[in-house]
Design a protein around this motif. Structure first.
Motif, PDB file in Angstrom:
ATOM      1  N   VAL A  49       0.749  -1.351  -0.122  1.00 36.79           N
ATOM      2  CA  VAL A  49      -0.081   0.005  -0.066  1.00 36.79           C
ATOM      3  C   VAL A  49       0.910   1.341  -0.044  1.00 36.79           C
ATOM      4  O   VAL A  49       0.314   2.308  -0.316  1.00 36.79           O
ATOM      5  CB  VAL A  49      -0.809   0.154   1.170  1.00 36.79           C
ATOM      6  CG1 VAL A  49      -1.931  -0.986   1.002  1.00 36.79           C
ATOM      7  CG2 VAL A  49      -0.173  -0.246   2.605  1.00 36.79           C
ATOM      8  N   ASP A  50       2.140   1.179   0.249  1.00 40.57           N
ATOM      9  CA  ASP A  50       2.996   2.371   0.374  1.00 40.57           C
ATOM     10  C   ASP A  50       3.323   2.736  -0.970  1.00 40.57           C
ATOM     11  O   ASP A  50       3.684   3.979  -1.305  1.00 40.57           O
ATOM     12  CB  ASP A  50       4.248   2.143   1.068  1.00 40.57           C
ATOM     13  CG  ASP A  50       3.913   2.001   2.787  1.00 40.57           C
ATOM     14  OD1 ASP A  50       3.066   2.285   3.080  1.00 40.57           O
ATOM     15  OD2 ASP A  50       4.715   0.912   3.428  1.00 40.57           O
ATOM     16  N   ARG A  51       3.097   1.815  -1.860  1.00 42.08           N
ATOM     17  CA  ARG A  51       3.626   2.227  -3.459  1.00 42.08           C
ATOM     18  C   ARG A  51       2.515   2.225  -4.227  1.00 42.08           C
ATOM     19  O   ARG A  51       2.277   2.173  -5.418  1.00 42.08           O
ATOM     20  CB  ARG A  51       4.464   1.499  -4.015  1.00 42.08           C
ATOM     21  CG  ARG A  51       4.161  -0.066  -4.087  1.00 42.08           C
ATOM     22  CD  ARG A  51       5.222  -0.861  -4.729  1.00 42.08           C
ATOM     23  NE  ARG A  51       4.763  -2.416  -4.796  1.00 42.08           N
ATOM     24  CZ  ARG A  51       5.708  -3.454  -5.175  1.00 42.08           C
ATOM     25  NH1 ARG A  51       6.972  -3.139  -5.119  1.00 42.08           N
ATOM     26  NH2 ARG A  51       5.288  -4.512  -5.508  1.00 42.08           N
ATOM     27  N   MET A  52       1.207   2.433  -3.749  1.00 39.29           N
ATOM     28  CA  MET A  52      -0.088   2.466  -4.440  1.00 39.29           C
ATOM     29  C   MET A  52      -0.056   3.458  -5.668  1.00 39.29           C
ATOM     30  O   MET A  52       0.027   4.536  -5.184  1.00 39.29           O
ATOM     31  CB  MET A  52      -1.517   2.201  -3.738  1.00 39.29           C
ATOM     32  CG  MET A  52      -1.281   3.312  -2.584  1.00 39.29           C
ATOM     33  SD  MET A  52      -2.876   3.169  -1.690  1.00 39.29           S
ATOM     34  CE  MET A  52      -4.344   3.335  -3.045  1.00 39.29           C
ATOM     35  N   LEU A  53      -0.557   3.177  -6.729  1.00 37.97           N
ATOM     36  CA  LEU A  53      -1.027   4.103  -7.655  1.00 37.97           C
ATOM     37  C   LEU A  53       0.149   5.004  -8.203  1.00 37.97           C
ATOM     38  O   LEU A  53       0.103   6.195  -8.399  1.00 37.97           O
ATOM     39  CB  LEU A  53      -2.096   5.101  -7.523  1.00 37.97           C
ATOM     40  CG  LEU A  53      -3.655   4.393  -7.165  1.00 37.97           C
ATOM     41  CD1 LEU A  53      -4.381   5.376  -6.623  1.00 37.97           C
ATOM     42  CD2 LEU A  53      -3.582   3.781  -8.741  1.00 37.97           C
ATOM     43  N   GLN A  54       1.423   4.328  -8.233  1.00 41.23           N
ATOM     44  CA  GLN A  54       2.626   5.000  -8.769  1.00 41.23           C
ATOM     45  C   GLN A  54       2.770   5.216 -10.135  1.00 41.23           C
ATOM     46  O   GLN A  54       2.110   4.144 -10.768  1.00 41.23           O
ATOM     47  CB  GLN A  54       3.682   4.516  -7.922  1.00 41.23           C
ATOM     48  CG  GLN A  54       4.062   4.381  -6.682  1.00 41.23           C
ATOM     49  CD  GLN A  54       5.324   3.921  -6.227  1.00 41.23           C
ATOM     50  OE1 GLN A  54       6.055   3.575  -6.949  1.00 41.23           O
ATOM     51  NE2 GLN A  54       5.570   4.122  -4.714  1.00 41.23           N
ATOM     52  N   PRO A  55       2.982   6.132 -10.679  1.00 39.14           N
ATOM     53  CA  PRO A  55       3.213   6.144 -12.166  1.00 39.14           C
ATOM     54  C   PRO A  55       4.357   5.405 -12.650  1.00 39.14           C
ATOM     55  O   PRO A  55       5.083   4.840 -11.876  1.00 39.14           O
ATOM     56  CB  PRO A  55       3.078   7.677 -12.658  1.00 39.14           C
ATOM     57  CG  PRO A  55       3.896   8.364 -11.142  1.00 39.14           C
ATOM     58  CD  PRO A  55       3.240   7.444 -10.025  1.00 39.14           C
TER      59      PRO A  55
END
Length: 301
Positions: free
Chosen positions: A60-66
């Motif tokens: 969840v710490d890297r969610m929706l990263q481009p």
């Protein structure tokens, strides 16, 4: 008897396949499509080993990263690597396409062969059944079958196979009706050759070319149908990845995370386009009607 055997051997031979390879080499679009399909095959077989991360590895710490160097296709709403999921989902699309078209090819060719060879009541009964299936829209019939059997990968393959069976039956029947009137088939009948042997040795080889073309084109539409079923939640079920399901999951993030829908959509687009380009090239070489058109065009120049 020798002349009879030679006359019957008019299916795709080494010379035909050499023409296919030559056509691919001289057609940049078809060659590009063939290369894309080769890459798809490699990815479909080795996708799990090529994936840089686990397909269900949640962070969840890297969610929706481009898209970035760490995650070339970005991450989804659960922090999963989109590239890994797209690569592994290629196996699903390839499996569904091959199995479903294999089902349609087997059943459709059998029905079309029997209907075209025996004609009469067999033709009426078998082809009217195919007409009933053909009357339904492809996706609607597939959804109805999945609704009865329950969602899942196997059900999707069966449903897609059923809806494309009438196409192969019609192509086979039309070709068999023409081949059955050829002299070598009449000669085989006159000397008492069994119907099964005639159909296997003399009829099928002569209807193989249009079936190869139809198979290549149907693979594209089978993959597209699988994506549609998965998008509707009737194909492969989460957490396993599928291109259509990834499009469904990304529909709510179109403005905030465009990569969630773009990359699986691009994979579907390139795969379907590649099959169509290769299918068109095969049609130009293998389809007798297209060969006649091409020869007429060349002679008019």
């Amino acid at each position: 008897m020798t002349g009879h055997r030679d006359a019957a051997s008019t299916g795709p031979d080494d010379g035909t396949w050499r023409r296919v390879l030559t056509a691919l080499r001289h057609d940049p679009l078809a060659l590009g499509g063939a290369l894309v399909l080769l890459v798809l095959l490699v990815v479909g077989v080795a996708g799990q080993w090529l994936a840089p991360a686990g397909i269900n590895e949640v962070d969840v710490d890297r969610m929706l990263q481009p898209p970035s160097l760490d995650h070339p296709f970005g991450t989804d709403e659960l922090g999963r690597d989109v590239l890994s999921r797209v690569l592994v989902a290629a196996r699903v699309s390839l499996q569904v396409g091959l199995v479903s078209v294999g089902i349609a090819l087997t059943v459709g060719v059998t029905v079309g062969l029997l209907a075209g060879y025996y004609r009469g009541w067999a033709d009426n009964v078998l082809m009217r059944g195919m007409d009933v299936l053909f009357a339904f829209p492809v996706l609607l019939l597939a959804v109805a079958i999945v609704a009865v059997l329950g969602p899942g990968l196997r059900t999707a393959m069966v449903a897609i196979g059923v809806v494309y069976t009438p196409i192969f039956a019609r192509v086979t029947r039309a070709s068999v009706l023409a081949v059955r009137e050829q002299d070598f088939v009449r000669a085989a009948i006159s000397i008492g050759t069994s119907d099964l042997r005639i159909m296997r040795r003399h009829v099928l080889p002569n209807v193989a070319a249009p079936l190869i073309v139809q198979t290549s084109l149907s693979l594209a539409f089978a993959i597209l149908s699988e994506a549609a079923l998965s998008f509707l939640g009737l194909g492969i079920q989460p957490p396993d990845p599928a291109w259509g399901r990834m499009l469904f999951d990304g529909r709510g993030f179109v403005t905030d995370a465009w990569w969630l829908g773009f990359f699986p959509g691009a994979a579907i687009f390139l795969t379907v386009l590649a099959f169509n380009l290769v299918g068109d090239a095969l049609r130009d070489v293998l389809d007798p009607r297209q060969l006649t058109v091409n020869e007429a065009r060349r002679s008019s120049r």
